[in-house]
Design a protein around this motif. Structure first.
Motif, mmCIF file in Angstrom:
data_model
loop_
_atom_site.group_PDB
_atom_site.id
_atom_site.type_symbol
_atom_site.label_atom_id
_atom_site.label_comp_id
_atom_site.label_asym_id
_atom_site.label_seq_id
_atom_site.Cartn_x
_atom_site.Cartn_y
_atom_site.Cartn_z
ATOM 1 N N ILE A 64 0.852 -1.188 0.000
ATOM 2 C CA ILE A 64 0.000 0.000 0.000
ATOM 3 C C ILE A 64 0.884 1.233 0.000
ATOM 4 C CG2 ILE A 64 -1.740 1.288 1.299
ATOM 5 C CD1 ILE A 64 -2.657 -1.433 2.424
ATOM 6 N N SER A 65 0.548 2.179 -0.865
ATOM 7 C CA SER A 65 1.268 3.442 -0.950
ATOM 8 C C SER A 65 0.360 4.565 -0.486
ATOM 9 C CB SER A 65 1.729 3.697 -2.392
ATOM 10 O OG SER A 65 2.334 4.960 -2.497
ATOM 11 N N ARG B 247 5.417 3.480 1.983
ATOM 12 C CA ARG B 247 4.940 2.220 1.411
ATOM 13 C C ARG B 247 4.950 1.182 2.522
ATOM 14 N NH1 ARG B 247 8.566 0.271 -3.267
ATOM 15 N NH2 ARG B 247 7.092 -1.463 -3.120
ATOM 16 N N ILE B 248 3.852 0.470 2.658
ATOM 17 C CA ILE B 248 3.780 -0.542 3.708
ATOM 18 C C ILE B 248 3.298 -1.854 3.114
ATOM 19 C CG2 ILE B 248 3.314 1.165 5.512
ATOM 20 C CD1 ILE B 248 0.401 0.058 5.525
ATOM 21 N N GLY C 168 1.942 0.479 11.390
ATOM 22 C CA GLY C 168 3.021 1.454 11.465
ATOM 23 C C GLY C 168 2.978 2.508 10.393
ATOM 24 N N LEU C 169 1.906 2.561 9.611
ATOM 25 C CA LEU C 169 1.830 3.514 8.507
ATOM 26 C C LEU C 169 1.918 4.950 8.986
ATOM 27 C CD1 LEU C 169 1.250 4.354 5.587
ATOM 28 C CD2 LEU C 169 -1.187 4.035 6.039
ATOM 29 N N ARG C 170 1.205 5.285 10.038
ATOM 30 C CA ARG C 170 1.191 6.670 10.520
ATOM 31 C C ARG C 170 2.575 7.091 11.022
ATOM 32 N NH1 ARG C 170 -3.628 9.561 12.572
ATOM 33 N NH2 ARG C 170 -4.685 7.603 12.116
ATOM 34 N N SER C 171 3.238 6.224 11.779
ATOM 35 C CA SER C 171 4.572 6.557 12.297
ATOM 36 C C SER C 171 5.576 6.723 11.162
ATOM 37 C CB SER C 171 5.038 5.468 13.259
ATOM 38 O OG SER C 171 4.207 5.397 14.398
ATOM 39 N N ILE C 172 5.498 5.849 10.158
ATOM 40 C CA ILE C 172 6.416 5.953 9.021
ATOM 41 C C ILE C 172 6.160 7.239 8.250
ATOM 42 C CG2 ILE C 172 7.038 4.867 6.830
ATOM 43 C CD1 ILE C 172 6.491 2.166 8.186
ATOM 44 N N ARG C 173 4.905 7.626 8.119
ATOM 45 C CA ARG C 173 4.609 8.883 7.441
ATOM 46 C C ARG C 173 5.131 10.076 8.232
ATOM 47 N NH1 ARG C 173 -1.089 9.916 4.850
ATOM 48 N NH2 ARG C 173 0.212 11.694 4.237
#
Length: 633
Positions: A60-61, A66-67, A161-166
């Motif tokens: 997912i992008s 990207r996760i 972890g998408l929010r933290s990576i963003r």
């Protein structure tokens, strides 16, 4: 022979693929740098997610991240909340700009024009002696790099972890980001996604209960500058720990998706979670925002702390609040005067606000006392119906308009930063147009349906209120909202004047209906419905994207993430579906085989043949199933 060789090769390839997958997982656990998982490019994923062929997962992008996300629902992810995540990145960026500017550090956002250097002037000699010497060259914080004096961020329920990576890839001025989750499977996935995005120097995965982790960081030096809580459902169980572990003046971001509870469907549940009674109202979305703010302030007051709302948003199926938390015993005393109860008529929907406390400023000295009331009688003065009592809820402004204007200006300067920039700009523009000191609102359909008349246009009603000398605005929480400081008596006078221009058949009205009681009174003013130029707000004139259409089919809160054991149980249930029904049917058929077929006995033939559930044997069974060898015939 060739078939046997092909089967062996196929088995070898499957075993090799399985060994490679275990090898990658083991190295991710150890933190060794592993090349990113193969998947589609960013260009291919701009319009959605593409499946990862090798891992059986989905890549997912979103934003700059990207996760890898499992196809099974082991870890929660909802693509509809991209607006939520984009808005959070924008808010934290401007919060970092404010915090770091006081330290002489500027931030640099990709795609944004560089700001002119701001020189901090310390005029007082005491401040000059306390502050360190100014730097010759102002320090600049960039995206993706560690800022030693930057912000520490905690995402309490990180899931994938998408929010933290963003945060690590889009927000400058960060010192560290902790992506925490209580699920071991989610933490493994976070490690994989951190390696995939090359942000291991900024993002640290952590396996723990979010409440215990926050309770361990209550001391001043260990507190987090930003805490983000986005749970599945209610955040009530995390609020007490959150208000203690956020730093002085730190930012607390909270999402609530249990809107049914706060919209009046379950008032007793709302009280048990947030300490307030919710009621069914047309303004239920803003009421939900004020209930959450009341709950946050109430829990902070227990530790001599209080909140200052920066931005409060109602969007789609959830609400999102951004507040700053401060410490101060004197300010905490004023918290009672910031809360209030709502008296709402069950007939006509008129509401009145009753403050919980009273603060009187007498010659520079503030005196606090209990408020007097109630502001209404036992029956509604307009329709004769009874009142419902809701609250307590936050009665002060729910936005900091200066901060909202700063976020809006940053989005306007850099419209290509987020995929939902157009919607963010539209929503924040409406927020800046709202009346900050007027809680709750009416709706057009509510006013017209109460007296059973045609609905006036939004501009006509707004113009009538402006002609009468009152203020009026829209609300981001409802498309046809009317937020105004007009008293209910004047509002119903305006609706009576509208009914005279668009009469209803009064002979059909029941004498006990609210419409009959309201329309039998003559209006005491003459309303003017001529359209005024200032009746149409700027956001409406510009055609900004204020309210989003349905983003996708079957959109909503999505199902709760399930662990491996629950997934295996669900698969077992699917495989065994209707098995018991079939076995019971077979048992019933076997019992009927003990009885002879009547058609065969009377006619001599049975059209069903072997499919007949009765016996076709030439001799009738001697014993019936219910009889026993020792029983009498």
């Amino acid at each position: 022979m060739p078939i046997r060789v092909a089967l062996c090769l196929q088995l070898d390839l499957r075993s090799l693929q399985s060994h490679l997958r275990r090898f990658c997982r083991a190295h991710f656990m150890e933190g060794t740098k592993v090349p990113p998982c193969k998947g589609p490019t960013t260009t291919d994923m701009e319009n959605g997610a593409q499946p990862g062929a090798e891992l059986g997962e989905t890549v997912i992008s979103e934003g700059a991240a990207r996760i890898v996300f499992p196809n099974s629902n082991e870890v929660f992810y909802n693509p509809v909340q991209e607006f939520n995540r984009d808005l959070t990145c924008a808010v934290i960026t401007e919060f970092a700009r404010i915090q770091l500017l006081s330290k002489g550090i500027q931030i640099e956002v990709p795609g944004e024009e560089k700001f002119q250097k701001v020189i901090v002037n310390l005029a007082e000699s005491e401040k000059e002696s306390m502050e360190p010497c100014p730097r010759d060259q102002p320090q600049t914080a960039t995206v993706g790099n560690i800022c030693e004096e930057g912000l520490s961020v905690l995402e309490g329920l990180a899931a994938s972890g998408l929010r933290s990576i963003r945060f690590a890839k889009e927000v400058p001025g960060l010192r560290a980001v902790i992506a925490n989750d209580a699920s071991a499977r989610a933490v493994d996935l976070i490690r994989c996604n951190i390696q995939l995005n090359n942000v291991s120097h900024l993002v640290q995965p952590n396996l723990a209960d979010a409440r215990l982790l926050m309770y361990e960081h209550q001391r001043g030096s260990q507190r987090f500058d930003v805490i983000d809580l986005d749970p599945y459902g209610s955040p009530a169980t995390f609020l007490d720990a959150a208000v203690q572990s956020v730093s002085e003046g730190g930012l607390l971001c909270v999402t609530c998706t249990d809107m049914a509870v706060m919209a009046g469907n379950s008032s007793e549940t709302c009280y048990s979670k947030y300490g307030a009674m919710s009621i069914k109202s047309k303004a239920c979305h803003e009421m939900a925002l004020r209930i959450v703010l009341h709950s946050l302030d109430l829990r902070a007051n227990c530790y001599q702390r209080y909140i200052v709302p920066l931005l409060s948003i109602s969007a789609d199926f959830y609400i999102r609040v951004f507040v700053r938390v401060y410490t101060g015993q004197a300010k905490v005393k004023a918290s009672a005067s910031k809360q209030g109860f709502v008296f709402q008529c069950v007939g006509c929907g008129s509401f009145h606000l009753q403050r919980l406390g009273k603060a009187v400023n007498n010659s520079g000295r503030v005196k606090f006392s209990a408020a007097t009331g109630p502001p209404v009688g036992s029956e509604c003065e307009h329709c004769g119906q009874r009142h419902q009592l809701g609250g307590p809820l936050w009665a002060e402004p729910i936005h900091d308009l200066d901060f909202v204007g700063q976020v809006l200006a940053a989005i306007s300067r850099n419209p290509g930063r987020f995929r939902t920039s157009a919607r963010i700009r539209g929503v924040l523009s409406m927020v800046t147009e709202e009346l900050p000191d007027v809680p709750l609102y009416y709706t057009l359909d509510q006013l017209s349906s109460t007296i059973h008349c045609n609905t006036p246009s939004l501009l006509q009603l707004r113009s009538a209120l402006l002609h009468a000398g009152y203020r009026v605005s829209l609300s981001h929480a409802c498309k046809n909202a009317v937020k105004t400081d007009v008293p209910p008596s004047v509002l119903w006078d305006i609706m009576r004047c509208w009914e005279k221009e668009n009469p209803v058949k009064r002979e059909r009205l029941s004498e006990t209906s609210p419409a009959f009681h309201i329309l039998k009174v003559e209006p005491r003013l003459q309303a003017n419905f001529c359209i005024r130029d200032d009746a149409n707000p700027s956001s409406r004139q510009q055609g900004l994207q204020r309210f989003q259409a349905n983003p996708e089919a079957n959109w909503g809160p999505k199902a709760r993430a399930r662990g491996k054991a629950s997934l295996e149980l669900a698969e077992k249930r699917r495989q065994l579906q209707n098995k018991r029904k079939e076995s019971s049917k077979e048992q019933g058929t076997d019992k009927l085989k003990a009885f002879p077929c009547k058609k065969l006995k009377q006619v001599g033939t049975c059209l069903l043949g072997n499919e007949c559930c009765y016996s076709h044997s030439p001799e009738e069974p001697l014993l019936r199933p219910e009889s026993s060898p020792g029983s009498l015939p």
